[in-house]
Design an enzyme around this catalytic site. Sequence first.
Site, PDB file in Angstrom:
ATOM      1  N   ARG A   1      83.816   9.443 -76.764  1.00 32.89           N
ATOM      2  CA  ARG A   1      83.622  10.901 -76.752  1.00 32.89           C
ATOM      3  C   ARG A   1      82.803  11.356 -77.966  1.00 32.89           C
ATOM      4  NH1 ARG A   1      85.612   9.954 -72.581  1.00 32.89           N
ATOM      5  NH2 ARG A   1      87.039  11.246 -71.342  1.00 32.89           N
TER       6      ARG A   1
ATOM      7  N   SER B   1      90.352  17.421 -71.100  1.00 29.91           N
ATOM      8  CA  SER B   1      91.207  16.954 -72.205  1.00 29.91           C
ATOM      9  C   SER B   1      90.938  17.785 -73.454  1.00 29.91           C
ATOM     10  CB  SER B   1      90.915  15.495 -72.535  1.00 29.91           C
ATOM     11  OG  SER B   1      91.150  14.675 -71.424  1.00 29.91           O
TER      12      SER B   1
ATOM     13  N   GLU C   1      88.992  17.661 -78.885  1.00 24.50           N
ATOM     14  CA  GLU C   1      87.862  17.009 -78.237  1.00 24.50           C
ATOM     15  C   GLU C   1      86.715  17.975 -77.959  1.00 24.50           C
ATOM     16  OE1 GLU C   1      85.518  15.286 -75.094  1.00 24.50           O
ATOM     17  OE2 GLU C   1      86.925  16.896 -74.767  1.00 24.50           O
TER      18      GLU C   1
END
Length: 341
Positions: free
Chosen positions: A167, A241, A337
Amino acid sequence: MTARLLKRDVPLHHLNTFGLPARAAWFAAITTPAQLAALIAMPEWRYLERFVLGGGSNLILTGDFDGLVLHVRISGRQLIADEENAWIVRAGAGENWHDFVCWTLEQGWPGLENLALIPGTVGAAPVQNIGAYGLEMAERFQALEAVDLTTGERITFDRRACRFGYRDSVFKQEAGGRYLITAVTFRLPKPWQPLTRYADVASELETKRIAHPTARDIADAVIAIRSRKLPDPTRIGNVGSFFKNPIVDGAVFLRLAAGFPELPHYQQADGRVKLAAGWLIERCGWKGKQLGPVGVYEQQALVLVNGGGARGEDVLRLANAIQQSVQAMFGVTLEPEPVML
Ligand code: EPU
């Protein structure tokens, strides 16, 4: 041209999938690299703070933005080479990611099926190196084209230059905010190999009694799993997420596993261990709970949802409370995130 391109005081609530209210002091929709060049040539350009916006599906707007929002709407998609070992496919940064994945499958160029139904745009995909169900975008990436917003120069980044991680990429680190990605090129390898090692995908195919899946079968399985576990952002505001799955040292993992033997974990090549943040959050009792107008999704504790009328500060309040609980119970730090603006 620049006068027509630039808009003042533009609401952004319909341009972020969490549905947060915020305004941009300046706003421009970019459909061609030439429009961007015209903006960069303006004398005011260097005094304006800039933010590049794609689909707004990985973004938390914490308040109004005093600068210029550049909304990337560059379209186009084509096969640029049919090589012996791969199809090389290019798409404009403003293309919708899922539509692009479906189009490649319809054309008979498999390889992106595990990444079906991820919200957002093609241009945003490399920024956070989107990943799901056993595949990261980096594994199918060939190169991207970008404009350096400080100089107007057009630059190509190959895979190495993007420095992809979990990520993560150079565009979330030191190059953050400096470039506007205009197009991305993917390399879809031949012969195609199905990726069914992720437990949820394997069991979904088994339930449907599919022993030899096509790429379309895998896309359908991924769509079914995502639809069950993740809220549809067109109905319930969310950004997928909310935290990264934390990666801890082997020694930290062993200490945690002694107290919590059922803790889901994924061994990393470097000896560290990735933990399932959703599990940690659920164990702290947050799943399905609400704090003000923001909640923790009842099917997936890693996803925060807008219960209606949430503002950026409400999201941050719940995110902080979750981080404190996980820190107190497990001694593990959760890192958000999405991009915060
Ligand atoms: N789990 C729980 N409780 C929860 C959620 C998860 O116990 O509330 C456990 C599951 O039982 C499982 C493990 O945690 O053992 C992992 O759960 P899941 O397979 O749902 O995946 P995840 O780690 O929570 C990651 C990605 C998702 C991606 C899925 C599938 C991150 C931050 N998230 O989630 O990506 O779709 O794997 O590959 O890596 C996103 O980035 O926005 C996103 C949705």
